[in-house]
Design a protein around this motif. Structure first.
Motif, PDB file in Angstrom:
ATOM      1  N   GLU A  49       0.843  -1.190   0.000  1.00 51.60           N
ATOM      2  CA  GLU A  49       0.000   0.000   0.000  1.00 51.60           C
ATOM      3  C   GLU A  49       0.881   1.244   0.000  1.00 51.60           C
ATOM      4  O   GLU A  49       1.928   1.262   0.647  1.00 51.60           O
ATOM      5  CB  GLU A  49      -0.905   0.026   1.229  1.00 51.60           C
ATOM      6  CG  GLU A  49      -1.861  -1.148   1.337  1.00 51.60           C
ATOM      7  CD  GLU A  49      -2.763  -1.047   2.554  1.00 51.60           C
ATOM      8  OE1 GLU A  49      -3.183   0.082   2.861  1.00 51.60           O
ATOM      9  OE2 GLU A  49      -3.023  -2.082   3.191  1.00 51.60           O
ATOM     10  N   GLY A  58      -7.059  -3.139  -1.643  1.00 56.51           N
ATOM     11  CA  GLY A  58      -8.348  -3.821  -1.636  1.00 56.51           C
ATOM     12  C   GLY A  58      -8.277  -5.224  -1.072  1.00 56.51           C
ATOM     13  O   GLY A  58      -9.293  -5.761  -0.611  1.00 56.51           O
ATOM     14  N   THR A 321     -11.432   1.304  -1.063  1.00 58.17           N
ATOM     15  CA  THR A 321     -10.371   0.478  -1.644  1.00 58.17           C
ATOM     16  C   THR A 321     -10.892  -0.911  -2.010  1.00 58.17           C
ATOM     17  O   THR A 321     -10.254  -1.629  -2.771  1.00 58.17           O
ATOM     18  CB  THR A 321      -9.190   0.313  -0.675  1.00 58.17           C
ATOM     19  OG1 THR A 321      -9.581  -0.474   0.455  1.00 58.17           O
ATOM     20  CG2 THR A 321      -8.665   1.653  -0.208  1.00 58.17           C
TER      21      THR A 321
END
Length: 429
Positions: A49, A58, A321
């Motif tokens: 991330e 996600g 996300t």
């Protein structure tokens, strides 16, 4: 007073000894571990991330949504699910740190995660016997380690599938891919799919993983795939780019390169191109309109995804996300489905730990995933004879196309098992 103190001391000693014996025997649940009914099962999901390369927030978001959903309905056979998440940072040290955290927290499995640094994260997990369930499939170790239980065929089947898809319509192909160790396997796999259709090998064009300027690669790809001007059906070039989040940057540069020249057919794979990317870049007017896409799973509009979509709606709590159309979130959902099905096979009073989860995965009958994949099984007899990828148990791909701004099934193309093609491919790992 002396007798009283001795009695109290003896009492404390007996109680401490009994508690220690009970813990060793499994009378209760250690933090991060799992006992019988009512215990807690700890697992981890990690993904990069906020990095300059591919990011997969996600996947961790989907894991937390699954945790909330399954606990809201009483856990898995009465066992509470505790999901730890970790930012893998797209570095070997970050991947190793996440694996070590899983070990320290006594996770029974790492589930639905993404990392291209397989050597870094797999070694700590192997040392502690922690199974790795349903990784995204970008590292070769995921298909080599005896503690890895993949739910798809990884990048290898996607790229081979892309070669099959392009081999039917193109006579010249250029591949744009990351200049990384993981990226080095991609030309071999794409060429395996092309050769199965009697096509010449693709031009191999490398790009720095974090590059923001991909104009040189766009020009090179166009030079390799400009047609001869004949009007034969297959006399055209094709460009496939597999660059993760940089795929959009590449095709933007490609679209702007010498617009007066005839443009080749473009293609990619799920993970590098998604429905959200098509939406964000214009929908029907997107530069990805008409692009060929290879995927592991049914198209996102298929009703088999409805259970996942409901969980995202009800339990993602506005986490944008978590996109149900994203292949990372889809892979995490399938991986947790596998974990749940395996845990349900334990008796109510049976301890659930990493060693027992691993044994169940190795010995159990096939696991159903609600039609999202073929039934999955990782017994010895289920392994495939694919050089470098012996842990592939699901070589299936689906073929899609961007049509009117939506990813839909490519007309006339059914899902295909790419394992026979990979068996014939040279060793890549």
């Amino acid at each position: 007073m002396t007798i009283s103190r001795r009695a109290a001391s003896l009492s404390r000693t007996v109680v401490a000894t009994a508690m220690g014996a009970c813990l060793v025997a499994g009378c209760g649940t250690l933090p991060g571990g799992s006992g019988g009914s009512g215990g807690t099962i700890t697992v981890m999901t990690f993904a990069p991330e906020g990095t300059g390369a591919t990011n997969m927030p996600g996947m961790t978001g989907m894991a937390k949504a699954y945790e909330r959903w399954v606990n809201a309905k009483g856990g898995i056979n009465g066992r509470k699910l505790r999901v730890l998440t970790c930012n893998e940072k797209n570095t070997p040290s970050g991947a190793a740190d996440c694996a070590r955290k899983a070990v320290a927290e006594k996770a029974v499995a790492v589930v639905g995660s993404y990392s291209q640094h397989g050597r870094a994260f797999m070694a700590p997990l192997e040392a502690e016997g922690i199974p790795f369930i349903g990784g995204y499939g970008v590292s070769s170790e995921e298909f080599q380690s005896p503690l890895s239980y993949p739910v798809n065929g990884g990048q290898s089947v996607l790229i081979a599938g892309a070669g099959h898809q392009l081999g039917r319509v193109c006579d010249q192909v250029a591949l744009v891919r990351p200049d990384t160790i993981a990226g080095d396997t991609l030309p071999v796999l794409l060429n395996a799919g092309l050769r199965a259709n009697k096509m010449a090998d693709a031009a191999d064009i490398r790009a720095a993983e974090d590059s923001a300027d991909l104009k040189p690669q766009a020009s090179e790809a166009l030079a390799h795939t400009t047609g001869t001007g004949k009007e034969k059906e297959k006399d055209k070039g094709c460009v496939t780019a597999v660059l993760g989040e940089r795929t959009e940057t590449f095709f933007d540069a490609f679209r702007r390169t010498e617009p007066q020249r005839r443009k080749p057919q473009i293609s990619s794979v799920l993970g590098s191109v998604s429905q959200s990317l098509v939406d964000r870049t214009g929908g029907r007017e997107s530069p990805f309109e008409g692009a060929y896409i290879t995927s592991w799973y049914p198209v996102a509009s298929d009703p088999v995804w409805e259970p996942m979509r409901k969980v995202v709606t009800d339990f993602a709590f506005g986490d944008d996300t978590v996109d149900p159309d994203d292949s990372g979130a889809q892979t995490t959902w399938i991986a947790y489905t596998v974990l749940s099905e395996i845990v349900k096979r334990f008796g109510e009073d049976e301890d659930v730990d990493a060693r027992r989860v691993k044994r169940s995965l190795n010995e159990s009958q096939p696991v159903k995933t609600g039609g999202l994949t073929p039934d999955l099984s990782w017994r010895y007899q289920d392994m495939r004879a694919v050089a470098g990828f012996p842990r592939i148990v699901n070589g299936q791909v689906t073929f899609q196309i961007v049509q009117s701004g939506r990813l839909v099934a490519q007309p006339g193309e059914k899902s295909l098992d790419m394992t026979p093609t990979l068996v014939q491919a040279p060793r890549t790992a």
